[in-house]
Scaffold this motif. Structure first.
Motif, PDB file in Angstrom:
ATOM      1  N   TRP A  38       0.835  -1.198   0.000  1.00 22.44           N
ATOM      2  CA  TRP A  38       0.000   0.000   0.000  1.00 22.44           C
ATOM      3  C   TRP A  38       0.871   1.249   0.000  1.00 22.44           C
ATOM      4  O   TRP A  38       0.491   2.265  -0.579  1.00 22.44           O
ATOM      5  N   GLU A  39       2.057   1.163   0.637  1.00 21.94           N
ATOM      6  CA  GLU A  39       2.966   2.306   0.633  1.00 21.94           C
ATOM      7  C   GLU A  39       3.382   2.668  -0.794  1.00 21.94           C
ATOM      8  O   GLU A  39       3.457   3.839  -1.152  1.00 21.94           O
ATOM      9  N   GLU A  40       3.655   1.648  -1.607  1.00 19.49           N
ATOM     10  CA  GLU A  40       4.010   1.884  -3.005  1.00 19.49           C
ATOM     11  C   GLU A  40       2.849   2.549  -3.743  1.00 19.49           C
ATOM     12  O   GLU A  40       3.053   3.476  -4.528  1.00 19.49           O
ATOM     13  N   ALA A  41       1.634   2.098  -3.477  1.00 19.05           N
ATOM     14  CA  ALA A  41       0.455   2.693  -4.121  1.00 19.05           C
ATOM     15  C   ALA A  41       0.328   4.170  -3.754  1.00 19.05           C
ATOM     16  O   ALA A  41       0.101   5.019  -4.626  1.00 19.05           O
ATOM     17  N   ILE A  44       3.082   6.204  -5.518  1.00 19.90           N
ATOM     18  CA  ILE A  44       2.805   6.427  -6.946  1.00 19.90           C
ATOM     19  C   ILE A  44       1.774   7.545  -7.108  1.00 19.90           C
ATOM     20  O   ILE A  44       1.941   8.448  -7.929  1.00 19.90           O
ATOM     21  N   GLY A  45       0.700   7.496  -6.322  1.00 19.87           N
ATOM     22  CA  GLY A  45      -0.305   8.563  -6.379  1.00 19.87           C
ATOM     23  C   GLY A  45       0.287   9.913  -6.037  1.00 19.87           C
ATOM     24  O   GLY A  45       0.004  10.927  -6.689  1.00 19.87           O
ATOM     25  N   GLY A  46       1.149   9.944  -5.041  1.00 13.95           N
ATOM     26  CA  GLY A  46       1.810  11.181  -4.641  1.00 13.95           C
ATOM     27  C   GLY A  46       2.768  11.699  -5.707  1.00 13.95           C
ATOM     28  O   GLY A  46       2.860  12.903  -5.950  1.00 13.95           O
ATOM     29  N   LYS A  47       3.477  10.788  -6.356  1.00 11.18           N
ATOM     30  CA  LYS A  47       4.412  11.191  -7.419  1.00 11.18           C
ATOM     31  C   LYS A  47       3.669  11.843  -8.582  1.00 11.18           C
ATOM     32  O   LYS A  47       4.190  12.759  -9.225  1.00 11.18           O
ATOM     33  N   ASP A  61       5.866  11.505   1.646  1.00 14.24           N
ATOM     34  CA  ASP A  61       6.281  10.819   2.874  1.00 14.24           C
ATOM     35  C   ASP A  61       5.272  11.043   3.997  1.00 14.24           C
ATOM     36  O   ASP A  61       4.983  10.134   4.774  1.00 14.24           O
ATOM     37  N   LYS A  62       4.730  12.247   4.064  1.00 12.61           N
ATOM     38  CA  LYS A  62       3.735  12.557   5.097  1.00 12.61           C
ATOM     39  C   LYS A  62       2.445  11.753   4.891  1.00 12.61           C
ATOM     40  O   LYS A  62       1.820  11.325   5.858  1.00 12.61           O
ATOM     41  N   MET A  63       2.032  11.566   3.622  1.00 15.31           N
ATOM     42  CA  MET A  63       0.832  10.746   3.368  1.00 15.31           C
ATOM     43  C   MET A  63       1.030   9.339   3.926  1.00 15.31           C
ATOM     44  O   MET A  63       0.132   8.790   4.580  1.00 15.31           O
ATOM     45  N   ILE A  64       2.189   8.768   3.689  1.00 16.21           N
ATOM     46  CA  ILE A  64       2.482   7.418   4.176  1.00 16.21           C
ATOM     47  C   ILE A  64       2.563   7.414   5.704  1.00 16.21           C
ATOM     48  O   ILE A  64       1.997   6.533   6.358  1.00 16.21           O
ATOM     49  N   GLU A  65       3.219   8.416   6.254  1.00 12.67           N
ATOM     50  CA  GLU A  65       3.347   8.528   7.708  1.00 12.67           C
ATOM     51  C   GLU A  65       1.983   8.620   8.389  1.00 12.67           C
ATOM     52  O   GLU A  65       1.733   7.966   9.408  1.00 12.67           O
ATOM     53  N   VAL A  66       1.088   9.418   7.821  1.00 14.42           N
ATOM     54  CA  VAL A  66      -0.258   9.573   8.387  1.00 14.42           C
ATOM     55  C   VAL A  66      -0.993   8.234   8.369  1.00 14.42           C
ATOM     56  O   VAL A  66      -1.648   7.858   9.347  1.00 14.42           O
ATOM     57  N   CYS A  67      -0.875   7.498   7.271  1.00 18.45           N
ATOM     58  CA  CYS A  67      -1.534   6.181   7.189  1.00 18.45           C
ATOM     59  C   CYS A  67      -0.976   5.221   8.233  1.00 18.45           C
ATOM     60  O   CYS A  67      -1.724   4.452   8.832  1.00 18.45           O
ATOM     61  N   LYS A  68       0.326   5.272   8.451  1.00 15.02           N
ATOM     62  CA  LYS A  68       0.940   4.390   9.451  1.00 15.02           C
ATOM     63  C   LYS A  68       0.494   4.783  10.862  1.00 15.02           C
ATOM     64  O   LYS A  68       0.206   3.919  11.680  1.00 15.02           O
ATOM     65  N   LEU A 116      -8.845   1.428  -6.183  1.00 18.25           N
ATOM     66  CA  LEU A 116      -8.775   2.827  -6.575  1.00 18.25           C
ATOM     67  C   LEU A 116      -8.106   3.624  -5.463  1.00 18.25           C
ATOM     68  O   LEU A 116      -8.617   3.694  -4.349  1.00 18.25           O
ATOM     69  N   VAL A 117      -6.960   4.221  -5.779  1.00 19.43           N
ATOM     70  CA  VAL A 117      -6.242   5.060  -4.832  1.00 19.43           C
ATOM     71  C   VAL A 117      -6.346   6.488  -5.357  1.00 19.43           C
ATOM     72  O   VAL A 117      -5.749   6.832  -6.376  1.00 19.43           O
ATOM     73  N   ILE A 118      -7.152   7.288  -4.674  1.00 19.34           N
ATOM     74  CA  ILE A 118      -7.416   8.664  -5.088  1.00 19.34           C
ATOM     75  C   ILE A 118      -6.669   9.579  -4.120  1.00 19.34           C
ATOM     76  O   ILE A 118      -7.154   9.893  -3.040  1.00 19.34           O
ATOM     77  N   SER A 119      -5.461   9.965  -4.514  1.00 26.01           N
ATOM     78  CA  SER A 119      -4.632  10.833  -3.670  1.00 26.01           C
ATOM     79  C   SER A 119      -5.011  12.277  -3.941  1.00 26.01           C
ATOM     80  O   SER A 119      -5.309  12.640  -5.073  1.00 26.01           O
TER      81      SER A 119
END
Length: 171
Positions: A38-41, A44-47, A61-68, A116-119
């Motif tokens: 999911w981190e990769e997903a 990719i959305g963030g990129k 990085d913050k999006m991933i951190e918040v999810c964790k 569907l990953v809607i960033s």
């Protein structure tokens, strides 16, 4: 105001919604068969957002951190996640990306797997509210939507679907 005037106002509002939704996504749509985590997903959305100058690199990085930190709360409906971070975490403007993952990925939610990953990013606490209302409309049947999107060959089919969806809402 007569009935025709009211119909035109309603029609205009629906066209504006469709254009707002499509404008928010732009060309930031990617369709992949699979991702490993999911981190990769989320990355990719963030990129996709970063590439268009909507976010700074640290926003991803913050999006991933918040999810964790907060868990899979971003999985808002069956098959759909909306990862994001706070405006002060590097959001420069409002924008959305859509990642379609044909084989799905688990976020650790009861709504898994996610297809569907809607960033999204927003520079303030208000810019995204209208978009979230539009998103809620299109996600009323998130499972059917995910099935549709994973069957599409390219992003133009996704854009056409969105146009047709908002056209149907008006009729």
């Amino acid at each position: 105001m007569n009935k025709v005037d009211v119909s035109l106002i309603i029609f205009k509002n629906e066209v504006v919604k469709m254009l707002n939704f499509l404008e928010a996504i732009g060309n930031r749509i990617e369709i992949l068969d699979r991702v490993d985590t999911w981190e990769e997903a989320v990355r990719i959305g963030g990129k996709l957002l970063e590439k268009d100058g909507i976010v700074e690199p640290n926003y991803i990085d913050k999006m991933i951190e918040v999810c964790k930190e907060l868990g899979p709360y971003v999985v808002i409906a069956p098959r759909v996640a909306i990862p994001h971070a706070r405006p002060e975490d590097g959001a420069k403007s409002f924008g959305v990306s859509l990642l379609v993952i044909r084989n799905g990925i688990n976020f650790g939610s009861y709504n898994d797997p996610v297809y569907l990953v809607i960033s999204f990013a927003t520079p303030d606490k208000e810019s995204h509210l209208e978009f979230l209302q539009e998103l809620a409309e299109i996600l009323q049947d998130s499972e059917k939507l995910a099935e549709q999107f994973i069957s599409f060959k390219d992003k133009e089919e996704i854009k056409d679907y969105i146009k047709k969806f908002f056209s149907k809402v008006n009729t």
